[in-house]
Enzyme design. Structure first.
Site, PDB file in Angstrom:
ATOM      1  N   THR A 117     -14.566   5.262  -1.481  1.00  0.00           N
ATOM      2  CA  THR A 117     -13.701   4.050  -1.424  1.00  0.00           C
ATOM      3  C   THR A 117     -13.578   2.533  -2.058  1.00  0.00           C
ATOM      4  OG1 THR A 117     -12.197   3.639   0.658  1.00  0.00           O
ATOM      5  CG2 THR A 117     -14.672   3.799   0.754  1.00  0.00           C
ATOM      6  N   LYS A 136     -13.807   3.740  -7.031  1.00  0.00           N
ATOM      7  CA  LYS A 136     -13.287   4.600  -7.423  1.00  0.00           C
ATOM      8  C   LYS A 136     -12.707   4.889  -8.894  1.00  0.00           C
ATOM      9  CE  LYS A 136     -10.053   4.871  -3.553  1.00  0.00           C
ATOM     10  NZ  LYS A 136      -8.426   4.649  -2.602  1.00  0.00           N
ATOM     11  N   ASP A 184      -5.298  11.304  -3.971  1.00  0.00           N
ATOM     12  CA  ASP A 184      -4.478   9.937  -3.304  1.00  0.00           C
ATOM     13  C   ASP A 184      -3.149   9.851  -3.279  1.00  0.00           C
ATOM     14  OD1 ASP A 184      -5.643   8.702  -1.540  1.00  0.00           O
ATOM     15  OD2 ASP A 184      -7.072   7.193  -3.393  1.00  0.00           O
ATOM     16  N   ALA A 211       0.884  -2.805  -9.267  1.00  0.00           N
ATOM     17  CA  ALA A 211       0.704  -1.222 -10.251  1.00  0.00           C
ATOM     18  C   ALA A 211      -0.967  -1.581 -10.302  1.00  0.00           C
ATOM     19  CB  ALA A 211       1.241  -1.974 -11.182  1.00  0.00           C
ATOM     20  N   GLY A 212      -2.018  -1.729  -9.564  1.00  0.00           N
ATOM     21  CA  GLY A 212      -3.126  -1.704  -9.304  1.00  0.00           C
ATOM     22  C   GLY A 212      -3.464   0.420  -8.944  1.00  0.00           C
ATOM     23  N   TYR A 268      -2.723   0.844   6.453  1.00  0.00           N
ATOM     24  CA  TYR A 268      -2.403   1.066   8.012  1.00  0.00           C
ATOM     25  C   TYR A 268      -3.002   0.292   9.085  1.00  0.00           C
ATOM     26  CZ  TYR A 268      -7.359   3.300   7.126  1.00  0.00           C
ATOM     27  OH  TYR A 268      -8.193   3.513   6.574  1.00  0.00           O
ATOM     28  N   SER A 303     -14.722   2.583   8.163  1.00  0.00           N
ATOM     29  CA  SER A 303     -13.848   4.031   7.318  1.00  0.00           C
ATOM     30  C   SER A 303     -13.450   5.270   8.828  1.00  0.00           C
ATOM     31  CB  SER A 303     -14.802   4.631   6.116  1.00  0.00           C
ATOM     32  OG  SER A 303     -14.028   5.649   6.852  1.00  0.00           O
TER      33      SER A 303
HETATM   34  P1  NAP Z   1      -5.806  -2.966  -6.917  1.00  0.00           P
HETATM   35  O1  NAP Z   1      -6.465  -2.233  -8.024  1.00  0.00           O
HETATM   36  O2  NAP Z   1      -7.297  -4.269  -6.318  1.00  0.00           O
HETATM   37  O3  NAP Z   1      -4.737  -3.331  -6.886  1.00  0.00           O
HETATM   38  C1  NAP Z   1      -4.064  -4.829  -6.445  1.00  0.00           C
HETATM   39  C2  NAP Z   1      -2.453  -4.550  -6.298  1.00  0.00           C
HETATM   40  O4  NAP Z   1      -1.640  -5.515  -5.455  1.00  0.00           O
HETATM   41  C3  NAP Z   1      -1.825  -4.842  -7.554  1.00  0.00           C
HETATM   42  O5  NAP Z   1      -0.401  -4.966  -8.041  1.00  0.00           O
HETATM   43  C4  NAP Z   1      -1.959  -6.780  -7.297  1.00  0.00           C
HETATM   44  O6  NAP Z   1      -1.660  -7.624  -8.325  1.00  0.00           O
HETATM   45  C5  NAP Z   1      -0.830  -6.617  -5.743  1.00  0.00           C
HETATM   46  N1  NAP Z   1      -1.558  -7.980  -4.886  1.00  0.00           N
HETATM   47  C6  NAP Z   1      -2.565  -8.257  -4.866  1.00  0.00           C
HETATM   48  N2  NAP Z   1      -2.801  -9.455  -4.052  1.00  0.00           N
HETATM   49  C7  NAP Z   1      -1.204  -9.630  -4.453  1.00  0.00           C
HETATM   50  C8  NAP Z   1      -0.930 -10.937  -3.945  1.00  0.00           C
HETATM   51  N3  NAP Z   1      -0.614 -11.781  -2.906  1.00  0.00           N
HETATM   52  N4  NAP Z   1       0.270 -10.949  -4.331  1.00  0.00           N
HETATM   53  C9  NAP Z   1       1.284  -9.863  -4.607  1.00  0.00           C
HETATM   54  N5  NAP Z   1       0.716  -8.795  -5.622  1.00  0.00           N
HETATM   55  C10 NAP Z   1      -0.542  -8.680  -4.807  1.00  0.00           C
HETATM   56  O7  NAP Z   1      -6.139  -2.201  -4.756  1.00  0.00           O
HETATM   57  P2  NAP Z   1      -5.574  -0.513  -4.951  1.00  0.00           P
HETATM   58  O8  NAP Z   1      -6.851   0.008  -5.084  1.00  0.00           O
HETATM   59  O9  NAP Z   1      -4.426  -0.283  -5.423  1.00  0.00           O
HETATM   60  O10 NAP Z   1      -5.038  -0.350  -3.252  1.00  0.00           O
HETATM   61  C11 NAP Z   1      -3.810  -1.072  -3.272  1.00  0.00           C
HETATM   62  C12 NAP Z   1      -3.744  -0.980  -2.016  1.00  0.00           C
HETATM   63  O11 NAP Z   1      -4.251   0.770  -1.504  1.00  0.00           O
HETATM   64  C13 NAP Z   1      -5.189  -1.351  -0.569  1.00  0.00           C
HETATM   65  O12 NAP Z   1      -4.499  -2.001   0.654  1.00  0.00           O
HETATM   66  C14 NAP Z   1      -5.748   0.249  -0.306  1.00  0.00           C
HETATM   67  O13 NAP Z   1      -6.615   0.074   1.049  1.00  0.00           O
HETATM   68  C15 NAP Z   1      -4.165   0.926  -0.166  1.00  0.00           C
HETATM   69  N6  NAP Z   1      -4.556   2.252   0.249  1.00  0.00           N
HETATM   70  C16 NAP Z   1      -3.972   3.363   0.985  1.00  0.00           C
HETATM   71  C17 NAP Z   1      -5.284   4.613   0.814  1.00  0.00           C
HETATM   72  C18 NAP Z   1      -4.396   5.693   1.991  1.00  0.00           C
HETATM   73  O14 NAP Z   1      -4.993   6.608   1.995  1.00  0.00           O
HETATM   74  N7  NAP Z   1      -3.664   4.416   2.996  1.00  0.00           N
HETATM   75  C19 NAP Z   1      -5.155   5.066  -0.517  1.00  0.00           C
HETATM   76  C20 NAP Z   1      -5.882   4.322  -1.230  1.00  0.00           C
HETATM   77  C21 NAP Z   1      -5.131   3.206  -1.601  1.00  0.00           C
HETATM   78  P3  NAP Z   1      -1.793  -8.299  -9.613  1.00  0.00           P
HETATM   79  O15 NAP Z   1      -1.783  -6.985 -10.740  1.00  0.00           O
HETATM   80  O16 NAP Z   1      -0.672  -9.464 -10.431  1.00  0.00           O
HETATM   81  O17 NAP Z   1      -3.689  -8.732  -9.577  1.00  0.00           O
END
Ligand code: NAP
Length: 273
Positions: free
Chosen positions: A61, A65, A101, A127-128, A218, A14
């Site tokens: 993180t 969450k 976020d 849509a996560g 990133y 982190s």
């Molecule tokens: P999450 O709740 O696990 O959701 C994952 C999402 O990605 C779902 O929509 C999933 O689809 C989709 N997905 C996963 N693998 C895939 C693939 N191979 N092909 C197509 N779709 C795929 O995760 P999250 O918490 O939303 O986080 C998403 C990303 O945002 C992470 O990489 C996280 O590190 C990043 N993030 C960054 C920040 C920042 O400050 N920069 C802040 C928050 C999050 P399904 O519904 O079909 O499973």
């Protein structure tokens, strides 16, 4: 000295300690900020121990969450909307949950990248939890439309339905997009920096003239999504480092009541930019 930390599993990678220590130096705040690793089945115990030892606040993180949200006795409206928590503040005898976020992403888009969201068409891939967290703040910027495309389509439909009263949001399959172009395309999937772009799932040419591709992930090299976007005429690309720093700044405001400058921290973490 007031203690803060980022709790996660894993958490060693982190950048949050670097960011918050820089904020504290720049604003003259007397505080410490550390890494707080928790076992997968030990979030609650670790957070409670930290509070018992005088901890004042936590960034939360992956993968905690939702647990942080569930644990908190008091929650902000934006945490309720996201149904997830990335920031905890200790208040008297309980944890207060917030979610910075979405507002952090909006600040990066509008303030740092000078993106106008009002009246624009926005495509969100995924849509996560992250997509849920950004939808409320995004719709508050009055875009013309927000379209969600997700691998598991019912999940996108459910998410769009739960935000329908906040603005013009709809779930679609990539086939349904049928030649539509977007000013901003946000990758909110977890395909990350080593994953493969799901070519069959995402629209072939989604970018309007001047379009911006924004990856929540990133890295110091272009991510798979940003490479994909550049090959499809995205005129501008940005990764999620700015969002990371801006969501941290929002947490810092909640904890310390002072807004730190973010651009020096961006320059520190990405001197080549
Ligand atoms: P999450 O709740 O696990 O959701 C994952 C999402 O990605 C779902 O929509 C999933 O689809 C989709 N997905 C996963 N693998 C895939 C693939 N191979 N092909 C197509 N779709 C795929 O995760 P999250 O918490 O939303 O986080 C998403 C990303 O945002 C992470 O990489 C996280 O590190 C990043 N993030 C960054 C920040 C920042 O400050 N920069 C802040 C928050 C999050 P399904 O519904 O079909 O499973």
């Amino acid at each position: 000295m007031d203690r803060y930390a980022v709790i996660g599993h894993p958490v060693a990678h982190s950048k949050s300690p670097l960011i918050h220590q820089a904020f504290a130096r720049a604003t003259g705040q007397h505080m410490s900020y550390e890494l707080l690793p928790a076992p997968l089945d030990g979030f609650l115990a670790t957070a409670q121990r930290f509070a018992a030892e005088g901890g004042r606040g936590l960034n939360v993180t992956v993968p905690f969450k939702l647990e942080a949200y569930a644990m908190a006795k008091e929650r902000s409206a934006r945490a309720e909307e996201a149904q997830a928590c990335n920031t905890l503040a200790w208040r008297d005898d309980h944890w207060y949950a917030d979610n910075t976020d979405g507002v952090g992403l909006m600040r990066d888009l509008t303030h740092n990248l000078h993106e106008t969201l009002a009246g624009r068409d926005v495509l969100v891939l995924g849509a996560g939890g992250a997509a849920r967290g950004i939808l409320g703040p995004l719709l508050a910027k009055m875009p013309r439309s927000v379209v969600l495309v997700n691998r598991t389509e019912p999940r996108a439909a459910e998410l769009a339905a739960s935000f329908a009263e906040h603005g013009p949001v709809a779930a679609m399959s990539s086939a349904q997009l049928n030649g539509r172009r977007f000013h901003v395309v946000i990758n909110a999937t977890s395909i990350g920096i080593n994953g493969d772009v799901p070519e069959n799932l995402w629209p072939e040419h989604p970018f309007a003239v001047g379009g911006l591709a924004y990856d929540l992930v990133y890295a110091d090299v272009p991510t798979p999504f940003l490479r994909w976007a550049s090959q499809r005429s995205a005129e501008r690309t940005a990764d999620g480092l700015g969002m990371l720093i801006e969501q941290a700044a929002e947490s810092f405001v909640l904890w310390r009541g002072v807004r730190p400058e973010t651009s020096p921290v961006f320059a520190m973490l990405r001197p080549q930019a």
